[in-house]
Every structure is written in structure tokens, then in C-alpha cells.
Design a protein around this motif. Structure first.
Motif, short mmCIF file in Angstrom:
data_model
loop_
_atom_site.label_atom_id
_atom_site.label_comp_id
_atom_site.label_asym_id
_atom_site.label_seq_id
_atom_site.Cartn_x
_atom_site.Cartn_y
_atom_site.Cartn_z
N ASP A 1 20.32 -0.81 129.44
CA ASP A 1 19.72 -1.50 128.30
C ASP A 1 19.75 -3.01 128.56
OD1 ASP A 1 18.76 -2.17 125.83
OD2 ASP A 1 20.07 -0.82 124.74
N SER A 2 19.72 -3.78 127.51
CA SER A 2 19.65 -5.23 127.63
C SER A 2 20.86 -5.77 128.37
CB SER A 2 19.61 -5.84 126.24
OG SER A 2 19.03 -4.96 125.36
N SER B 1 16.17 0.87 120.35
CA SER B 1 15.02 1.75 120.58
C SER B 1 14.23 1.23 121.76
CB SER B 1 14.12 1.76 119.35
OG SER B 1 14.73 2.49 118.32
N PHE B 2 13.77 2.18 122.59
CA PHE B 2 12.93 1.82 123.73
C PHE B 2 11.48 2.00 123.32
CE2 PHE B 2 17.04 2.95 125.37
CZ PHE B 2 17.27 1.98 126.34
N GLU C 1 7.63 -0.08 123.45
CA GLU C 1 6.88 -1.24 123.92
C GLU C 1 6.32 -1.99 122.71
OE1 GLU C 1 3.79 -2.10 127.49
OE2 GLU C 1 3.17 -0.53 126.10
N CYS D 1 15.05 -3.48 119.05
CA CYS D 1 14.09 -2.86 119.98
C CYS D 1 14.14 -3.56 121.33
CB CYS D 1 12.68 -2.97 119.42
SG CYS D 1 12.49 -2.21 117.81
N THR D 2 14.05 -2.78 122.41
CA THR D 2 14.06 -3.39 123.74
C THR D 2 12.72 -4.04 124.05
OG1 THR D 2 13.25 -1.38 124.77
CG2 THR D 2 15.64 -1.64 124.65
N TYR E 1 10.30 -2.53 125.45
CA TYR E 1 9.64 -1.81 126.54
C TYR E 1 9.87 -0.31 126.38
CZ TYR E 1 14.32 -1.92 128.65
OH TYR E 1 15.66 -1.79 128.87
N THR E 2 8.99 0.46 127.03
CA THR E 2 9.08 1.91 126.92
C THR E 2 9.73 2.50 128.17
OG1 THR E 2 7.79 3.95 126.67
CG2 THR E 2 6.69 2.12 127.76
N LEU E 3 10.20 3.72 128.08
CA LEU E 3 10.82 4.40 129.22
C LEU E 3 9.84 5.34 129.92
CD1 LEU E 3 14.26 5.25 127.61
CD2 LEU E 3 13.72 3.38 129.18
N SER F 1 14.22 -2.07 132.85
CA SER F 1 15.51 -1.41 132.83
C SER F 1 15.79 -0.97 134.26
CB SER F 1 15.45 -0.20 131.92
OG SER F 1 14.42 0.65 132.36
N TYR G 1 12.36 3.86 135.02
CA TYR G 1 11.64 4.66 134.03
C TYR G 1 12.22 6.08 134.05
CZ TYR G 1 7.88 1.28 133.21
OH TYR G 1 7.16 0.19 132.84
#
Ligand SMILES: *[C@@H]1O[C@H](CO)[C@@H](O)[C@H](O)[C@H]1NC(C)=O
Ligand SMILES: *[C@@H]1O[C@H](CO)[C@@H](O)[C@H](O)[C@H]1NC(C)=O
Ligand SMILES: *[C@@H]1O[C@H](CO)[C@@H](O)[C@H](O)[C@H]1NC(C)=O
Ligand SMILES: *[C@@H]1O[C@H](CO)[C@@H](O)[C@H](O)[C@H]1NC(C)=O
Length: 364
Positions: free
Chosen positions: A194-195, A207-208, A210, A295-296, A298-300, A335, A338
Motif C-alpha cells: 500500500d502507500s 481502497s484500491f 483508480e 483511497c490509494t 489506483y486500481t489492482l 504498488s 497488479y
């Protein structure tokens, strides 16, 4: 016409008058702009979402680092990942997911599937997808029905199991890029994933999803329902875009099923169909308005937008599938890696399966 038939007819017209008065404007607007929503769908959803947002499981206290808490921590049930599949075809990659979950403790995950009831699908008779279908409604591309379907998945998963802690939205075109233990460790325990700068477990999970502030044609998307249609709830400065596929924390899943205000805006039909992808805007906008720090951004789920055609991302074909491709798809600027990827044509199943088995053999 027989006299009593005429009477029945007159009576039923009389009875339906209030219904027309109440529902008339909505029905008329909807049929005019082809919005695939019925008032009944909306009511069904509302009662499900209300139930999911008010129902409290008897969960142990989460944020009290007392002696009692530390003691009970040992016996506390493990957090689970809820895998949410949104599909309008067969789940082509079921054998890959069966392999992904094979021999994994069932107290670490749950699976829920929303399938468009208007399409014919071969019901899985075995494997992890068997009997995992939730009551579903019709969905259509580039329409708010995809938001509703996603919210239905979240609501069912929230209600079904208090231990569902992360909610990963996927489609029939998605594949896992790593083993289940890797995915589980990354979400719940990794300190680098994570961050950077925050170390777990003191850190609350994010939460991941975008969330992009700038994107080409964002203004056109914002005014797709009319110049002032989103006001006052959503100002242009608050309008966001992002990939439809996300992994949300439980508090964020709750926030999404509780929302009424933004839904009333995003459910409105667009005048310009080619500028209308409500599912790519609703979730990022809502979460960035309610909890940007949670929220990060970005998506995974990896997706290749190079050379996009008609709003569809690049779709990999069997001859492209290789160990190298899977490694490339894992690479991320955000991260450590993916976890999932899309899209693949259904006939990628065999090469993907072979790759996945090889990978498991090497990694285990
Ligand atoms: C689904 O299958 C049924 C029975 O096989 C058939 O009658 C129906 O037309 C099919 N519907 C679609 C949308 O293909
Ligand atoms: C995500 O982006 C928002 C702006 O939309 C920003 O306020 C927030 O700090 C970002 N989150 C992280 C973890 O960087
Ligand atoms: C993304 O798609 C393009 C074709 O549009 C392809 O040339 C490129 O190799 C793909 N990227 C990856 C990482 O596979
Ligand atoms: C990472 O960022 C660089 C620079 O913006 C970009 O060229 C590259 O494609 C990105 N890589 C991935 C895997 O997204």
C-alpha cells in the motif's frame, strides 16, 4: 364487446390513473431515452441497500486496543476477501479461478456473481462458482445499470458475511496474476504494497480504486446529461474518472450502498451515448468526495488502454499469452504488483491455464 367486459375495462383504466400520475413522468422519460430501469427495479434495490446499510452484525470492537481486545484478537475470525463477479456471459475462465482457489481455506474468501438474467448462461455444476449467483437484473453497457449491479453485489456481500473485509470487483474477462496466498497477504499484511510511509497494522486499510482528476473528454462526460444536470451535488471540480474494477474496504462498500444523493444524479440518462460511462465516474467521484485519504487512487486490475477502440481496452489473444506477458502485466508504477488483469478472449483459457499451473508449480 360484452357489457361487463367494458365495465372491467373502464374500471381498470380508472384504477391505473393514479399509477400513471405517480409514475408517468419517470416512465415517459425512461422510455424516451431508453433507460433500462423500471420503478420496480429501483424499489427492490432501495430495500436491499437500506437493509445492507442498516444491518449490524455482532462484530467484536475494532479499534479498542485494550487487554481484552488483544486477547480476543487471537481468536477473532480472519478477514475475508469478497470476490464480486459482474458478468453477462459464461464465466469463461472458471477453470483458472478454480485453480486459484484450490485448497485455499474457505474461511478466507467468498464469491458472489451478478449475471444479467436476459442472457443464457451455462450454470456451473461444480467448482467455486457453483451456487454463487445473487438475484440479478438486466445490465447494459454504458448505462447506470452497471452501477446498480455493482451495488447489488456489494450489498449482498455486506449482508452475507460480517468478515468480508475487502470487496474485489471483477468481470468474466479478468484473470488473477498471482496465487491466492499472495493476493491475501498483499491486501491484509504487506507493508510495502500500500502507500509507502505507513506501516501496518496501525494503519487503516485503503481502497484500491483508480481516481483521476484530469482526463481527456472529462468535461464532455460531465455535461453528458446536460450542462447543469449534475449540480448542485456534483460540481465539475468534484467529478472524477477511473477504471470500473476496484477493491474496496468494508467501510467504503457501506458508504457506496448508503449513497442516495449521487445515485439520483448518475442514474439520469445521457443525451450523448458515446460520452456516457456512468460506472467509470460514479464510484471514483463518490469516494473522492467522501474519503479521498482512504483511497490509494489506483486500481489492482491491469488493463491495457493502448490503441483503445470504441471504449474497449486491448483484448489479448491466445498467441500472445506467455510467461513474459503475465510478468509484464504484473508490473505497476503504484504498488508492488497488479493482482488481476483484463481483458482476454475466451479462447485464451488453455494457454492461460497452462501458464497458471506452471507458475504455481514454480512458486509453491
Ligand atoms: C435462451 O435459451 C432458451 C431455451 O434454450 C431460448 O428459448 C431463448 O430464446 C434463449 N434466449 C437468448 C437471449 O438467447
Ligand atoms: C487521492 O487523490 C485525492 C485527490 O483526488 C487526494 O486528496 C488524496 O490525498 C489522494 N490519496 C492518496 C492516498 O494519495
Ligand atoms: C498493449 O496493447 C498494445 C496494442 O494496442 C500492445 O502493442 C502492447 O504490447 C500491449 N501492452 C502490454 C503490456 O501487453
Ligand atoms: C510507468 O510510468 C511511466 C512514465 O509515466 C510509463 O512510461 C510506463 O508505461 C508506466 N508503467 C506501467 C506499468 O504503467
Amino acid at each position: 364487446m360484452l357489457p361487463h367486459t367494458a365495465l372491467v375495462l373502464a374500471f381498470s383504466i380508472l384504477l391505473s390513473l393514479p399509477v400513471i400520475v405517480i409514475l408517468g413522468p419517470t416512465v415517459l422519460t425512461q422510455s424516451h431515452l431508453h433507460l433500462p430501469f423500471s420503478p420496480q427495479d429501483e424499489l427492490d434495490d432501495l430495500s436491499l441497500f437500506t437493509l445492507a446499510s442498516t444491518f449490524h452484525h455482532h462484530a467484536p470492537p475494532q479499534h479498542k486496543p485494550s487487554r481484552i481486545f488483544q486477547f480476543s484478537y487471537q481468536t477473532k475470525p480472519k478477514p475475508k476477501i469478497a470476490f464480486l463477479f459482474l458478468t453477462n456471459t459464461d464465466l469463461h475462465f472458471a477453470p483458472i479461478w478454480n485453480l486459484f482457489f484450490h485448497d485455499q481455506p474457505t474461511n478466507l474468501y467468498n464469491i458472489y456473481i451478478h449475471k444479467d438474467p436476459s442472457v443464457n448462461l451455462t450454470r456451473p455444476v461444480e467448482g467455486v462458482f457453483k451456487n454463487r449467483f445473487i438475484p440479478s437484473k438486466k445490465t447494459a453497457r454504458a448505462s447506470p445499470t452497471l452501477i446498480s449491479a455493482t451495488r447489488r453485489l456489494l450489498a449482498h456481500a455486506l449482508l452475507d458475511d460480517p468478515d468480508n473485509a475487502y470487496f474485489a470487483l471483477l468481470s468474466q474477462h479478468c484473470i488473477p496474476l498471482h496465487s491466492f496466498p499472495y493476493v491475501y497477504r498483499s491486501l491484509f499484511f504487506s507493508t510495502t504494497f500500500d502507500s509507502p510511509g505507513l506501516t501496518r497494522p496501525t494503519q487503516t486499510h485503503r481502497s484500491f480504486i483508480e481516481i483521476l482528476t484530469h482526463a481527456p473528454r472529462l468535461w464532455n462526460r460531465y455535461i453528458a446529461r446536460g450542462r447543469f444536470a449534475m449540480l448542485p451535488e456534483v460540481k465539475y471540480e468534484d467529478f472524477r474518472v477511473g477504471s470500473q474494477f476496484f477493491t474496496l474496504t468494508r467501510p467504503h462498500a457501506l458508504l457506496v450502498v448508503r449513497d442516495r444523493a449521487l445515485w439520483r444524479k448518475f442514474r439520469s440518462p445521457c443525451y450523448k451515448k458515446d460520452e456516457c460511462y456512468p460506472e467509470e465516474h460514479y464510484f471514483p467521484t463518490l469516494l473522492s468526495m467522501m474519503d479521498p485519504e482512504g483511497c490509494t487512487n489506483y486500481t489492482l486490475t491491469h488493463v491495457n488502454w493502448t490503441g483503445t477502440k470504441g471504449g474497449h481496452p486491448y483484448t489479448y489473444k491466445p498467441q500472445e499469452v506467455s510467461v513474459e506477458l503475465i510478468s509484464r502485466l504484473r508490473e505497476s508504477n503504484f504498488s508492488e504488483s497488479y493482482l488481476f488483469a483484463r481483458k482476454f478472449t475466451p479462447d485464451c483459457l488453455q494457454p492461460l491455464l497452462w501458464n497458471f499451473s506452471e507458475d504455481r508449480r514454480i512458486c509453491s
